[in-house]
Design an enzyme around this catalytic site. Structure first.
Site, PDB file in Angstrom:
ATOM      1  CD1 TRP A  38       0.001  -1.124   3.322  1.00  0.00           C
ATOM      2  CD2 TRP A  38       0.196   1.116   3.312  1.00  0.00           C
ATOM      3  NE1 TRP A  38       0.618  -0.748   4.492  1.00  0.00           N
ATOM      4  CE2 TRP A  38       0.744   0.617   4.515  1.00  0.00           C
ATOM      5  CE3 TRP A  38       0.211   2.493   3.092  1.00  0.00           C
ATOM      6  CZ2 TRP A  38       1.303   1.453   5.497  1.00  0.00           C
ATOM      7  CZ3 TRP A  38       0.769   3.324   4.061  1.00  0.00           C
ATOM      8  CH2 TRP A  38       1.303   2.794   5.245  1.00  0.00           C
ATOM      9  CD  GLU A  64       5.528   4.510  12.643  1.00  0.00           C
ATOM     10  OE1 GLU A  64       6.474   4.247  11.881  1.00  0.00           O
ATOM     11  OE2 GLU A  64       4.899   3.647  13.276  1.00  0.00           O
ATOM     12  CD  GLU A  78       8.336   0.671  10.673  1.00  0.00           C
ATOM     13  OE1 GLU A  78       7.790   1.731  11.029  1.00  0.00           O
ATOM     14  OE2 GLU A  78       8.006  -0.434  11.105  1.00  0.00           O
ATOM     15  CG  HIS A 130       4.369   2.843   9.095  1.00  0.00           C
ATOM     16  ND1 HIS A 130       4.903   1.929   9.970  1.00  0.00           N
ATOM     17  CD2 HIS A 130       3.914   2.110   8.036  1.00  0.00           C
ATOM     18  CE1 HIS A 130       4.784   0.717   9.454  1.00  0.00           C
ATOM     19  NE2 HIS A 130       4.192   0.802   8.285  1.00  0.00           N
ATOM     20  CD  GLU A 158       8.823  -3.251  13.922  1.00  0.00           C
ATOM     21  OE1 GLU A 158       7.660  -2.847  13.734  1.00  0.00           O
ATOM     22  OE2 GLU A 158       9.785  -2.818  13.276  1.00  0.00           O
ATOM     23  CB  THR A 172       4.755   0.295  16.729  1.00  0.00           C
ATOM     24  OG1 THR A 172       5.436  -0.861  16.270  1.00  0.00           O
ATOM     25  CG2 THR A 172       5.752   1.317  17.187  1.00  0.00           C
ATOM     26  CG  ASP A 191       3.048  -2.201   6.936  1.00  0.00           C
ATOM     27  OD1 ASP A 191       2.464  -3.086   6.300  1.00  0.00           O
ATOM     28  OD2 ASP A 191       3.492  -1.145   6.416  1.00  0.00           O
ATOM     29  CD  GLU A 192       4.642  -0.440  13.006  1.00  0.00           C
ATOM     30  OE1 GLU A 192       5.694  -1.043  12.745  1.00  0.00           O
ATOM     31  OE2 GLU A 192       4.554   0.796  13.005  1.00  0.00           O
ATOM     32  CG  HIS A 208       7.914  -4.462  10.174  1.00  0.00           C
ATOM     33  ND1 HIS A 208       7.687  -3.110  10.142  1.00  0.00           N
ATOM     34  CD2 HIS A 208       7.980  -4.866   8.884  1.00  0.00           C
ATOM     35  CE1 HIS A 208       7.624  -2.713   8.875  1.00  0.00           C
ATOM     36  NE2 HIS A 208       7.791  -3.750   8.101  1.00  0.00           N
TER      37      HIS A 208
HETATM   38 FE   LIG Z   1       7.620  -0.903  12.944  1.00  0.00          FE
HETATM   39 FE   LIG Z   2       6.000   2.038  11.954  1.00  0.00          FE
END
Ligand SMILES: [Fe+2]
Ligand SMILES: [Fe+2]
Length: 386
Positions: free
Chosen positions: A85, A128, A166, A169, A219, A222, A251-252, A255
């Site tokens: 995205w 971020e 990242e 974000h 991670e 977040t 996403d976090e 990760h």
């Molecule tokens: Fe992250």
């Molecule tokens: Fe992030």
């Protein structure tokens, strides 16, 4: 090796009364005392000492030998750019006729969200936006450095691609906040500049064992906090913002999976060193990456932002204990066998920490309850309750 780098701090020029609510122990740097010039790119808080290069050099070989494994088990957790995205997918289309209407609708949707919420969202965005610092930090880990900037080791590829993921974000939250019209972008931008200039007190010790424990923890933290800002936005009817925060949280999570897997592997092949690193990081307490944030006014900005996040339930002391408990369980720390006596002590410490931490935190928070309000520059100096 221990480097003593403190005290370096901002001088207090016009301390506001509220600055004293939290333990402020700032001293002018010697440069300032001598010249009267504030060194405003210096850390806003005293950074006491940093231990460096604590991993014995021969252990770098372990990470070299894990390159094939990382290629197959870590890099596959990155998303190809073409399938990723982008911030623009969630924002009004600037070249479309309906741009202004879309912005108007967006602003309407934010009306139910409180100032407190925007303080937390701004703090999350600022965190971020300091991604250059995090990439630099990862490149200080012994044996994992991207030596050329285009290195093809899986560790270097991961670090660059992780940073690139990242980076979206902060971009997305930044543009959202800008268009919302609810926050003072200039002071937020100043905070970002200060924060990147100040760096981060990670306490990694250039040690990848410590580094990956930190990133696993971070991670997940977040993931929890973006998940909670998504939940709160949904409760107040801003479905688009809920989607934005939820997408970032996803996403976090990915990760987190990668970093947790790396540490799981380290436990498998070198459990003693890994459990000692886990103990080491937990004794020092995982500090949040944006701890040194400063807006040019509030010397306790991070504490204030965290207090609001705690009160809104976005990221709390309970979350910290939950994350610790989750990691202990996920890595099977209580089941490790064949440890040295030092390793066993570390194992006991880590396994017993979450309940102890919960009790201490509950008591500390009871004591700290002040219901103070402070002006916050990110919302044009309006008051926010801590
Ligand atoms: Fe992250
Ligand atoms: Fe992030």
């Amino acid at each position: 090796m221990i480097h003593n780098v403190g005290p370096v701090a901002f001088p207090i020029r016009n301390p506001r009364s509220y600055s004293n609510i939290f333990m402020a122990t700032y001293t002018a740097s010697w440069e300032e005392e001598k010249t009267g010039t504030p060194y405003s790119y210096r850390p806003a808080k005293e950074v006491h000492f940093q231990k460096t290069h604590s991993m014995p050099p021969q252990k770098s070989e372990i990470f070299k030998s894990l390159e094939g494994w990382a290629e197959n088990n870590v890099l596959n957790l990155l998303k190809p750019v073409e399938k990723s995205w982008q911030p623009q997918d969630f924002l009004p289309q600037p070249d479309s006729e309906g741009f202004y209407d879309q912005v108007k609708e967006m602003r309407e949707r934010t009306k139910e969200l409180s100032d407190d919420y925007f303080v937390v969202l701004a703090g999350d965005m600022i965190t971020e936006e300091a991604v250059p610092t995090y990439q630099s930090m990862l490149n200080t880990l012994d044996g994992l450095e991207d030596k050329t900037g285009v290195s093809l080791t899986p560790w270097a590829i991961w670090t660059r691609a992780w940073t690139a993921e990242e980076n979206r974000h902060g971009d997305l939250l930044n543009k959202y906040l800008y268009l919302s019209g609810r926050v003072d972008m200039r002071t937020i931008e100043k905070t970002i500049q200060y924060l990147i200039g100040c760096g981060m007190d990670s306490k990694f010790e250039n040690n990848p064992y410590c580094g990956f424990i930190y990133t696993s923890f971070q991670e997940r933290a977040t993931f929890v906090s973006h998940g909670n800002t998504a939940r709160l936005a949904k409760e107040k009817g801003d479905i688009k913002l809920a989607q934005i925060c939820g997408t970032i949280a996803a996403d976090e999570k990915r990760h987190e999976t990668a970093y947790v897997k790396i540490v799981e592997k380290l436990f498998e092949i070198d459990s003693d060193t890994t459990v000692l690193a886990f103990e080491n990081m937990m004794r020092k307490k995982i500090t949040m990456p944006a701890q040194l944030m400063y807006d040019g006014e509030d010397y306790n900005l991070f504490d204030h932002y965290s207090a609001v996040a705690q009160r809104l339930g976005v990221y709390t002391a309970k979350d910290y204990a939950d994350i610790l408990e989750f990691l202990v369980e996920r890595w099977g720390v209580d089941k490790l066998t064949g440890l040295s006596s030092e390793g066993r002590r570390a194992q006991d410490f880590v396994c017993g920490l979450a309940p102890r931490f919960r009790k201490l935190e509950e008591r500390a928070q009871e004591r700290a309850k002040k219901y103070a309000t402070i002006p916050c520059s990110w919302i044009y100096g309006r008051e926010v309750q801590l």
